[in-house]
Design a protein around this motif. Structure first.
Motif, mmCIF file in Angstrom:
data_model
loop_
_atom_site.group_PDB
_atom_site.id
_atom_site.type_symbol
_atom_site.label_atom_id
_atom_site.label_comp_id
_atom_site.label_asym_id
_atom_site.label_seq_id
_atom_site.Cartn_x
_atom_site.Cartn_y
_atom_site.Cartn_z
ATOM 1 N N ILE A 68 -4.890 7.101 -4.106
ATOM 2 C CA ILE A 68 -4.508 5.697 -3.878
ATOM 3 C C ILE A 68 -3.324 5.628 -2.922
ATOM 4 O O ILE A 68 -3.288 4.782 -2.019
ATOM 5 C CB ILE A 68 -4.165 4.998 -5.210
ATOM 6 N N TYR A 69 -2.352 6.532 -3.107
ATOM 7 C CA TYR A 69 -1.160 6.528 -2.261
ATOM 8 C C TYR A 69 -1.523 6.782 -0.796
ATOM 9 O O TYR A 69 -0.996 6.121 0.112
ATOM 10 C CB TYR A 69 -0.162 7.586 -2.744
ATOM 11 N N TRP A 108 -4.436 -8.127 4.031
ATOM 12 C CA TRP A 108 -3.184 -7.941 3.290
ATOM 13 C C TRP A 108 -3.422 -8.032 1.783
ATOM 14 O O TRP A 108 -2.794 -7.305 1.000
ATOM 15 C CB TRP A 108 -2.141 -8.966 3.717
ATOM 16 N N LEU A 109 -4.329 -8.893 1.368
ATOM 17 C CA LEU A 109 -4.676 -8.993 -0.050
ATOM 18 C C LEU A 109 -5.200 -7.659 -0.570
ATOM 19 O O LEU A 109 -4.848 -7.216 -1.670
ATOM 20 C CB LEU A 109 -5.718 -10.096 -0.260
ATOM 21 N N LEU A 110 -6.017 -6.976 0.233
ATOM 22 C CA LEU A 110 -6.559 -5.675 -0.176
ATOM 23 C C LEU A 110 -5.449 -4.638 -0.305
ATOM 24 O O LEU A 110 -5.447 -3.837 -1.240
ATOM 25 C CB LEU A 110 -7.600 -5.206 0.851
ATOM 26 N N LEU A 111 -4.503 -4.663 0.627
ATOM 27 C CA LEU A 111 -3.380 -3.712 0.560
ATOM 28 C C LEU A 111 -2.567 -3.923 -0.717
ATOM 29 O O LEU A 111 -2.202 -2.959 -1.410
ATOM 30 C CB LEU A 111 -2.506 -3.863 1.807
ATOM 31 N N LEU A 113 -3.668 -5.195 -3.437
ATOM 32 C CA LEU A 113 -4.515 -4.755 -4.550
ATOM 33 C C LEU A 113 -4.371 -3.248 -4.762
ATOM 34 O O LEU A 113 -4.301 -2.765 -5.905
ATOM 35 C CB LEU A 113 -5.976 -5.119 -4.278
ATOM 36 N N LEU A 114 -4.309 -2.488 -3.674
ATOM 37 C CA LEU A 114 -4.115 -1.032 -3.780
ATOM 38 C C LEU A 114 -2.766 -0.713 -4.429
ATOM 39 O O LEU A 114 -2.663 0.200 -5.252
ATOM 40 C CB LEU A 114 -4.216 -0.386 -2.403
ATOM 41 N N PHE A 142 3.211 -7.451 -6.395
ATOM 42 C CA PHE A 142 2.847 -7.524 -4.974
ATOM 43 C C PHE A 142 1.455 -8.134 -4.810
ATOM 44 O O PHE A 142 1.211 -8.917 -3.886
ATOM 45 C CB PHE A 142 2.866 -6.132 -4.329
ATOM 46 N N PHE A 143 0.548 -7.763 -5.698
ATOM 47 C CA PHE A 143 -0.820 -8.293 -5.632
ATOM 48 C C PHE A 143 -0.838 -9.792 -5.880
ATOM 49 O O PHE A 143 -1.555 -10.533 -5.194
ATOM 50 C CB PHE A 143 -1.706 -7.574 -6.648
#
Length: 337
Positions: A68-69, A108-111, A113-114, A142-143
């Protein structure tokens, strides 16, 4: 060895240089006719989140966390560029009112989410350690900030809140809500465990939610959340300053962390004298927002993150050299046996 150490320290922040240059241009070039709240959101995307990623570099990672990182590290800058494109499409490209800004914001939403998945995995792997819960909660927030940003870019109304409120909520979750739990979690990793620490973490997790609910539904709830959150930061800064005084070896870290703490205290003082200044100089809250924003984003958050990165890097190198010294001592003893 000294030159090697200097080059290592200089290279620490190389990954954020491109984003920092973009942010400087966003704030000072007249070409970018963005709202102040949008500039702060992009500052978070290009500088604050990359610094958080640098901070996470020092975590002990399982295979799942490492995967994930790695995805976060490589996708962050493209996601930030998509966020910039999203804001530009609604301000400069004449695409406001279309679905394009919202679609571009999904990167950005996906980032975020990660980051959320990393935070949840980190809590799970460390089996409920209080400090890791705090850090994980910050990453989850953040998400939530990413969700508010997407709602803002789509210009959707949620809970009868207008898009401007969505933007403010997104800033709230990208800065205070996400960063303060991470700071308190980092403090928990290095401090001698105290009986009050779990309570600080619990309030730190609940506070941002109360503030967000209050911003939409009820001002009294917002005031309660802000008060609890401010008290938490006061506890964090007081203990951190005490720790730095007892451990004077971390000079670079201490400079930035002390500035971060002083920025928070300055915000408190300005808030206390706000009614007097408002009457004397005929000022409005709109005049104070840039002051509050700059002190919080550039003072408390930015300097705090840089300070923690320096501190963790110093601790890592100190432990590394300690291990090397032990190995060398063992080798020396072995030669005489």
């Amino acid at each position: 060895m000294h030159r090697f150490q200097q080059s290592m320290m200089k290279s620490l922040f190389v990954p954020i240089i491109p984003g920092a240059i973009i942010v400087i241009l966003l704030f000072f070039l007249e070409y970018f006719q963005f709202e102040l709240v949008e500039k702060f959101l992009l500052f978070a995307a290009f500088v604050i989140v990359p610094l958080v990623i640098l901070l996470l570099k020092y975590d002990e990672k399982s295979t799942h966390l490492q995967t994930i990182y790695t995805a976060i590290k490589w996708f962050q800058f493209p996601a930030a560029l998509l966020a910039l494109s999203s804001v530009m499409s609604s301000n400069d490209w004449g695409l406001e009112g279309t679905a394009i800004p919202g679609i571009l914001s999904l990167g950005w939403l996906l980032l975020t989410l990660l980051l959320c998945l990393y935070g949840i995995a980190n809590i799970s792997i460390h089996k409920g350690k209080i400090a890791e819960i705090a850090i994980g909660a910050g990453l989850v927030y953040f998400f939530i900030g990413g969700i508010w940003f997407t709602l803002y870019q789509y210009q959707w109304t949620l809970f009868q809140a207008n898009p401007a409120t969505h933007a403010l909520s997104s800033v709230h979750f990208h800065f205070s809500s996400a960063i303060v739990p991470i700071f308190i979690g980092m403090l928990g990793r290095i401090m001698t465990k105290k009986s009050w620490y779990p309570w600080v973490v619990a309030i730190d997790i609940i506070g941002p939610v109360l503030i967000a609910i209050g911003m939409i539904f009820s001002k009294p709830i917002e005031y309660i959340g802000v008060t609890l959150f401010a008290c938490n930061i006061a506890i964090y800064t007081t203990y951190l300053l005490t720790y730095l005084k007892r451990n004077p070896l971390y000079r670079k870290a201490a400079v930035f962390l002390v500035v971060s703490c002083l920025a928070f205290y300055t915000i408190v003082v300005v808030s206390m004298f706000y009614p007097l200044l408002k009457r004397k100089f005929d000022l409005t809250i709109l005049d104070f927002i840039p002051i509050y924003g700059a002190l919080h984003a550039f003072g408390f958050v930015l300097c705090g993150l840089i300070g923690w990165i320096y501190l963790l890097d110093s601790l890592k190198r100190k432990n590394h050299y300690h291990i090397l010294d032990e190995r060398n001592d063992n080798l020396t003893i072995g030669r005489f046996i």
